[in-house]
Design a protein around this motif. Structure first.
Motif, mmCIF file in Angstrom:
data_model
loop_
_atom_site.group_PDB
_atom_site.id
_atom_site.type_symbol
_atom_site.label_atom_id
_atom_site.label_comp_id
_atom_site.label_asym_id
_atom_site.label_seq_id
_atom_site.Cartn_x
_atom_site.Cartn_y
_atom_site.Cartn_z
ATOM 1 N N UNK A 288 -67.519 -113.632 -23.832
ATOM 2 C CA UNK A 288 -68.486 -114.781 -22.832
ATOM 3 C C UNK A 288 -68.421 -113.684 -21.409
ATOM 4 N N UNK A 289 -67.614 -113.526 -21.328
ATOM 5 C CA UNK A 289 -67.517 -112.893 -19.789
ATOM 6 C C UNK A 289 -67.700 -111.312 -20.109
ATOM 7 N N UNK A 290 -67.672 -110.902 -21.436
ATOM 8 C CA UNK A 290 -68.217 -109.118 -21.290
ATOM 9 C C UNK A 290 -69.529 -109.329 -21.698
ATOM 10 N N UNK A 291 -70.621 -110.167 -22.899
ATOM 11 C CA UNK A 291 -71.737 -109.965 -22.150
ATOM 12 C C UNK A 291 -72.284 -110.284 -21.315
ATOM 13 N N UNK A 292 -71.901 -111.529 -20.098
ATOM 14 C CA UNK A 292 -71.933 -111.604 -18.518
ATOM 15 C C UNK A 292 -71.814 -110.340 -18.049
ATOM 16 N N UNK A 293 -71.289 -109.985 -18.385
ATOM 17 C CA UNK A 293 -70.770 -108.053 -17.352
ATOM 18 C C UNK A 293 -71.734 -107.505 -18.085
ATOM 19 N N UNK A 294 -72.584 -107.526 -19.093
ATOM 20 C CA UNK A 294 -73.164 -106.326 -19.437
ATOM 21 C C UNK A 294 -74.437 -106.712 -19.017
ATOM 22 N N UNK A 295 -74.538 -108.306 -19.049
ATOM 23 C CA UNK A 295 -76.125 -108.490 -18.090
ATOM 24 C C UNK A 295 -76.537 -108.539 -16.673
ATOM 25 N N UNK A 296 -75.430 -108.730 -16.115
ATOM 26 C CA UNK A 296 -74.917 -108.878 -14.737
ATOM 27 C C UNK A 296 -75.025 -107.324 -14.251
ATOM 28 N N UNK A 297 -74.022 -106.862 -15.250
ATOM 29 C CA UNK A 297 -74.295 -105.007 -14.932
ATOM 30 C C UNK A 297 -76.130 -104.582 -15.247
ATOM 31 N N UNK A 298 -76.319 -104.870 -16.209
ATOM 32 C CA UNK A 298 -78.157 -104.491 -16.274
ATOM 33 C C UNK A 298 -79.239 -105.399 -14.742
ATOM 34 N N UNK A 299 -79.037 -105.926 -14.693
ATOM 35 C CA UNK A 299 -79.620 -106.961 -13.420
ATOM 36 C C UNK A 299 -79.700 -105.549 -12.320
ATOM 37 N N UNK A 300 -79.020 -105.534 -12.218
ATOM 38 C CA UNK A 300 -78.354 -106.433 -10.614
ATOM 39 C C UNK A 300 -76.872 -104.425 -10.560
ATOM 40 N N UNK A 301 -76.695 -103.717 -10.826
ATOM 41 C CA UNK A 301 -76.641 -102.514 -10.992
ATOM 42 C C UNK A 301 -77.067 -101.407 -11.531
ATOM 43 N N UNK A 302 -77.833 -101.518 -12.908
ATOM 44 C CA UNK A 302 -78.419 -100.949 -13.444
ATOM 45 C C UNK A 302 -79.609 -99.702 -12.346
ATOM 46 N N UNK A 303 -80.184 -100.781 -12.047
ATOM 47 C CA UNK A 303 -81.774 -100.764 -10.868
ATOM 48 C C UNK A 303 -81.273 -99.510 -10.067
ATOM 49 N N UNK A 304 -80.487 -99.415 -9.629
ATOM 50 C CA UNK A 304 -79.816 -99.031 -8.341
ATOM 51 C C UNK A 304 -78.917 -97.401 -8.817
ATOM 52 N N UNK A 305 -79.088 -96.607 -10.145
ATOM 53 C CA UNK A 305 -78.578 -96.107 -10.977
ATOM 54 C C UNK A 305 -79.746 -94.607 -10.595
ATOM 55 N N UNK A 306 -80.920 -95.193 -9.908
ATOM 56 C CA UNK A 306 -81.680 -93.469 -9.762
ATOM 57 C C UNK A 306 -80.672 -92.767 -8.420
#
Length: 306
Positions: A288-306
């Protein structure tokens, strides 16, 4: 935009990176994590390849290494869009026609989601047990990649003539769903980098630190230019371990932690070097902590990786 993928936990449990909770996890955890990656926009999920681990390496590597074709096929059936990467298949251990049959079927069943990652291998006892020459594994991989290009192409009756392998008038169906299955070459030795440049569609470095990547990338580009290869090579990188947010438990000194913006700032350096896709690994204490981390990365980190 830099793409992001991940090697799955559970399926390989080397002490270099496996979390304690993975020991008791199994197929249900793999399915849950693969579905989370599918939902979160991960470019790929990856599975390793080892046939058997000798006793001398078992304490460090463990003997838990799921078969990549079986595992990726299982996960293809419970996901919809995420690509399926072998990172990496030691294709020299098997005849190219056998490898082609397995991975063409996987690509066919998954609707064209395969990325075939290949590497030379490093465990001598595996080669000895299967009757394959360990010391010749570099040239063997070179020829295997050429043979696989033919065997995974569009022709039902493919043809190849090499030093070790030759075949013709042998039909294989189903064919891959993709017109050209991407082959990404793993490894960071001079021979592996040259192989990626001249034979691969992508490069999967083996843990190069950040300061080594620019020279490696420049060499790949120079080799491709000299060879007249105009199609760009997909450049990968393995990031440091990640934890989105401020952890309340010790995640290790190398782990990148903090606010999403700070993590994005740290990871954007890979794009500046010329990296096209990053392979991320999250510190976690359970599924559960891993999937939470994955979701947080996709929602909050990945959009800023341009």
């Amino acid at each position: 935009m830099v793409a992001y993928g991940m090697q799955l936990p559970v399926q390989s449990q080397s002490t270099l990176y496996a979390e304690p909770w993975e020991v008791e996890a199994g197929p249900d955890a793999l399915v849950e994590i693969a579905r989370a990656a599918d939902r979160a926009g991960f470019a790929y999920i990856a599975v390793c390849d080892h046939v058997a681990i000798p006793r001398r390496l078992a304490d460090a590597m463990s003997t838990v290494w799921y078969d990549p074709v079986a595992t990726l096929s299982h996960l293809a059936a419970v996901t919809e869009r995420v690509r399926l990467l072998s990172h990496v298949a030691v294709v020299g251990l098997r005849h190219p026609l056998l490898t082609a049959k397995q991975y063409a079927t996987l690509d066919h069943l998954s609707g064209g989601r395969l990325i075939l990652g290949v590497g030379a291998g490093h465990v001598r006892e595996e080669f000895d047990a299967l009757g394959v020459g360990f010391d010749d594994r570099g040239p063997l991989l070179d020829e295997s990649v050429d043979a696989l290009r033919a065997a995974l192409g569009p022709e039902e009756f493919c043809e190849f003539t090499g030093v070790r392998y030759s075949f013709k008038d042998l039909g294989q169906r189903p064919r891959p769903a993709q017109e050209r299955v991407p082959i990404w070459v793993g490894g960071s030795s001079p021979a592996a980098v040259r192989r990626a440049a001249l034979k691969g569609d992508g490069w999967l470095p083996q843990g190069d630190p950040r300061d080594r990547l620019p020279a490696q990338i420049a060499r790949i580009r120079a080799l491709r230019e000299k060879a007249g290869i105009e199609v760009p090579c997909v450049i990968g990188a393995l990031t440091e371990p990640l934890y989105v947010g401020e952890p309340s438990w010790p995640t290790g000194r190398r782990t990148l932690t903090g606010r999403p913006e700070a993590l994005a700032d740290a990871l954007r350096a890979y794009a500046v070097m010329g990296v096209d896709q990053i392979q991320v690994r999250f510190r976690s204490r359970g599924v559960s902590e891993l999937t939470d981390q994955m979701a947080a990365f996709a929602a909050d980190v990945a959009p800023h990786l341009a």
